[in-house]
Motif scaffolding. Structure first.
Motif, mmCIF file in Angstrom:
data_model
loop_
_atom_site.group_PDB
_atom_site.id
_atom_site.type_symbol
_atom_site.label_atom_id
_atom_site.label_comp_id
_atom_site.label_asym_id
_atom_site.label_seq_id
_atom_site.Cartn_x
_atom_site.Cartn_y
_atom_site.Cartn_z
ATOM 1 N N LYS A 1 0.895 -1.158 0.000
ATOM 2 C CA LYS A 1 0.000 0.000 0.000
ATOM 3 C C LYS A 1 0.932 1.206 0.000
ATOM 4 C CE LYS A 1 -3.635 2.016 2.913
ATOM 5 N NZ LYS A 1 -4.415 1.848 4.156
ATOM 6 N N ASN A 2 0.963 1.908 -1.119
ATOM 7 C CA ASN A 2 1.969 2.966 -1.299
ATOM 8 C C ASN A 2 1.465 4.335 -0.854
ATOM 9 O OD1 ASN A 2 4.121 1.465 -3.071
ATOM 10 N ND2 ASN A 2 2.115 0.909 -3.884
ATOM 11 N N TYR A 3 2.215 4.961 0.024
ATOM 12 C CA TYR A 3 1.964 6.373 0.333
ATOM 13 C C TYR A 3 3.209 6.946 0.977
ATOM 14 C CZ TYR A 3 0.925 4.911 5.209
ATOM 15 O OH TYR A 3 0.987 4.386 6.476
ATOM 16 N N TYR B 1 5.998 2.571 1.549
ATOM 17 C CA TYR B 1 4.845 1.682 1.374
ATOM 18 C C TYR B 1 4.704 0.845 2.633
ATOM 19 C CZ TYR B 1 8.389 -1.871 0.154
ATOM 20 O OH TYR B 1 9.470 -2.711 0.169
ATOM 21 N N GLN B 2 3.472 0.433 2.858
ATOM 22 C CA GLN B 2 3.185 -0.431 4.001
ATOM 23 C C GLN B 2 2.847 -1.798 3.427
ATOM 24 O OE1 GLN B 2 -0.709 0.223 5.654
ATOM 25 N NE2 GLN B 2 -0.124 -0.405 7.718
ATOM 26 N N GLU C 1 -9.756 9.138 0.491
ATOM 27 C CA GLU C 1 -8.857 8.481 -0.456
ATOM 28 C C GLU C 1 -9.533 7.215 -0.971
ATOM 29 O OE1 GLU C 1 -8.247 6.562 3.437
ATOM 30 O OE2 GLU C 1 -8.562 8.598 2.758
ATOM 31 N N ASP D 1 -5.730 5.269 -5.070
ATOM 32 C CA ASP D 1 -4.755 6.268 -4.636
ATOM 33 C C ASP D 1 -3.516 5.615 -4.037
ATOM 34 O OD1 ASP D 1 -6.467 8.335 -5.343
ATOM 35 O OD2 ASP D 1 -7.435 8.357 -3.369
ATOM 36 N N TYR D 2 -3.678 4.412 -3.535
ATOM 37 C CA TYR D 2 -2.571 3.728 -2.869
ATOM 38 C C TYR D 2 -1.755 2.849 -3.825
ATOM 39 C CZ TYR D 2 -4.529 5.136 1.632
ATOM 40 O OH TYR D 2 -4.972 5.846 2.699
ATOM 41 N N ARG D 3 -2.168 2.756 -5.061
ATOM 42 C CA ARG D 3 -1.458 1.924 -6.032
ATOM 43 C C ARG D 3 -1.099 0.552 -5.431
ATOM 44 N NH1 ARG D 3 3.418 2.773 -7.882
ATOM 45 N NH2 ARG D 3 3.987 4.146 -6.194
ATOM 46 N N TYR D 4 -2.094 -0.114 -4.885
ATOM 47 C CA TYR D 4 -1.860 -1.446 -4.321
ATOM 48 C C TYR D 4 -1.303 -2.365 -5.400
ATOM 49 C CZ TYR D 4 -4.625 -0.946 0.026
ATOM 50 O OH TYR D 4 -5.097 -0.606 1.259
#
Ligand code: ADP
Ligand code: MG
Ligand code: ZN
Length: 480
Positions: free
Chosen positions: A82-84, A93-94, A267, A271-274
């Protein structure tokens, strides 16, 4: 104008840190606190070239929680990025789970004043925690502590089945008691081990479809969750009454000010580009593993509650309160096993003991009274050695000092006086000093007797046997 009645709709996303010894993807300790940036390594600080390896305890603990909440377990799963960007997230990312969470479609039962209610669990997935920004160490600069980075979490997402702040609180308490019972999280809210995001919408009673919701992030106490829900529901009702539209957004709840402030517009997943985490192998769980984990699940709070009602004759409410806390139920059962009257134990536990815990901001685990002392204490009251009034003093002292009730009674001279010659003197004095009450009694005001007994108890400094006093006073009065 027609007054519209509104109903609040709530769904919770509960984050619980798992009590594994080491972090999710490296061998750093998960221990809380510690000197800043000492519980980290190249993996959890996201150094280039490092590779994560999933801690299998994380999967085991998450499945355990899933089984305890009636979920289906995903046998072929994966993890996703999960990118932010945020300074407390060094990798940017998480590692989380997107479309294949480990557990899905479960439920728990909560006990509301209107009866049992089933609350759906949409999913439980595993992910990693972020670090912590420190804003008040240096003036005009923020520092970051990576100790919490990579600590494993489960996120438990509920269906929008909750209809009030009270129901949300019951649901959170139920989840906490299950997590504690399974020993998969220490649930220390003051250390951030359990926190939740609160989703709230309102709709006119009778409307089937849900309205737009808002989400409040990172609330770390049950009472703050309740305040946030109530505030947000009122805010949305006001907007609707004034003809406005509720905007879907993410808010931050400010508990000191008692208000929510906008953080950002809502969001979306894109938005997170998973995308699937390429550095980790898929998570494959076999039936045997699930069975083995199922076998490690102890009696759950819900089953315990039923047993306390049937075996010990406790009411649903009392049983529910005791079973919410593992430490409290352990203490209760310890006392009951020694033959102490379960109802008396429950009364003291939920009465004076809970009051003292609250006053001192302690948890049930801080009760230092031994079950054998509690049993002996109840025996002292039942056999009339001490009065209930003196019992309250003894209980306070036991709670504070951990001394045995026998020692406390002796030290403070609290034995109940049942010696008729001593009581006789007190009774006569009280009758002589209260002619008006005596008159009242003779005129049929029977509660004057209670008053006289009270006065006599007071004269004996709470040590007289109230039943004996009552009998003696009554006898004298009826002979007058
Ligand atoms: P997201 O991933 O965008 O946060 P989810 O569909 O996972 O969205 O929902 C998050 C939470 O919001 C869930 O707990 C769900 O029950 C709750 N929720 C969804 N719709 C509503 C609504 N209209 N009102 C209140 N809560 C809602
Ligand atoms: Mg969400
Ligand atoms: Zn590490």
């Amino acid at each position: 104008m027609n007054q519209i009645k509104y109903e609040t709709v709530i769904g919770l996303e509960v984050h619980s840190e798992l009590s594994t010894k080491t972090k999710a993807f490296c061998s750093c300790t998960t221990e809380f606190g510690g000197e800043v940036n000492t519980h980290c390594c190249p993996v959890c600080t996201g150094m280039p070239g490092t590779l994560p390896v999933l801690n299998k305890k994380v999967v085991e603990y998450a499945i355990k929680m899933g089984l305890a909440t009636n979920c289906a377990i995903t046998k072929s799963g994966k993890q996703d990025r999960k990118n932010y960007f945020y300074p407390d997230l060094p990798k940017a990312y998480q590692i989380s789970q997107f479309d294949l969470p480990l557990c899905t479609q479960g439920h728990v039962i909560i006990h509301t004043p209107e009866g049992k209610k089933r609350i759906g669990i949409t999913r439980i997935h595993i992910e990693e925690d972020a670090g912590k920004l420190l804003h008040d160490v240096l003036p005009e600069k923020s520092l970051v502590d990576y100790n919490r980075c990579g600590v494993p979490l489960i996120e438990i997402v509920s269906e929008p089945d909750l209809r009030s702040a009270d129901e949300a609180k019951l649901f959170l308490e139920e989840l906490k008691s299950i997590l504690e019972c399974l020993e998969v999280s220490d649930c220390k809210m003051q250390e951030g081990s359990l926190r939740c995001d609160v989703n709230v919408s309102v709709r006119p009673v009778g409307q089937v479809e849900f309205n737009t919701r808002t989400e409040m992030k990172n609330i770390n106490s049950f009472s703050a969750a309740c305040r946030a829900i109530e505030y947000e529901a009122q805010r949305q009702i006001r907007i609707r009454e004034e003809g406005g539209t509720v905007v879907q957004q993410t808010l931050r709840w400010n508990d000191e000010k008692g208000e929510s402030v906008t953080m950002r517009s809502k969001e979306e997943a894109h938005d997170y580009r998973y995308f699937p985490e390429p550095d980790l192998v898929p998570i494959v769980v076999s039936d045997e593993q699930i069975k083995a984990i199922r076998n490690t699940i102890p009696e759950l709070p819900s089953a315990k509650r039923e047993r306390y009602m049937s075996d010990y004759g406790l009411g649903e409410y009392e049983a529910g309160l005791i079973c919410l806390s593992k430490d409290m139920s352990r203490f209760f059962e310890g006392c009951a096993a020694l033959g102490a009257n379960p109802k008396s134990v429950s009364n003291w536990l939920l009465g004076d003991i809970s009051r003292m815990l609250n006053e001192k901001n302690l948890q049930a685990g801080d009760i230092h009274i031994k079950p054998e002392d509690m049993a002996a204490f109840l025996k002292l009251i039942e056999s009339g050695v001490i009065s209930n009034t003196a019992g309250k003093k003894v209980m306070e002292e036991m709670f504070e000092t951990g001394k045995t009730p026998q020692v406390i009674v002796k030290e403070q001279g609290l034995e109940q006086v049942s010696d008729t010659s001593v009581l006789d003197g007190i009774v006569k004095e009280v009758i002589a000093a209260n002619p008006k009450s005596v008159e009242d009694y003779k005129r049929g005001k029977t509660n004057a007797l209670g008053y006289l007994v009270g006065q006599a108890m007071r004269a004996s400094k709470g040590k007289a046997n109230p039943q004996m006093l009552g009998g003696m006073i009554q006898e004298i009065l009826s002979g007058m």
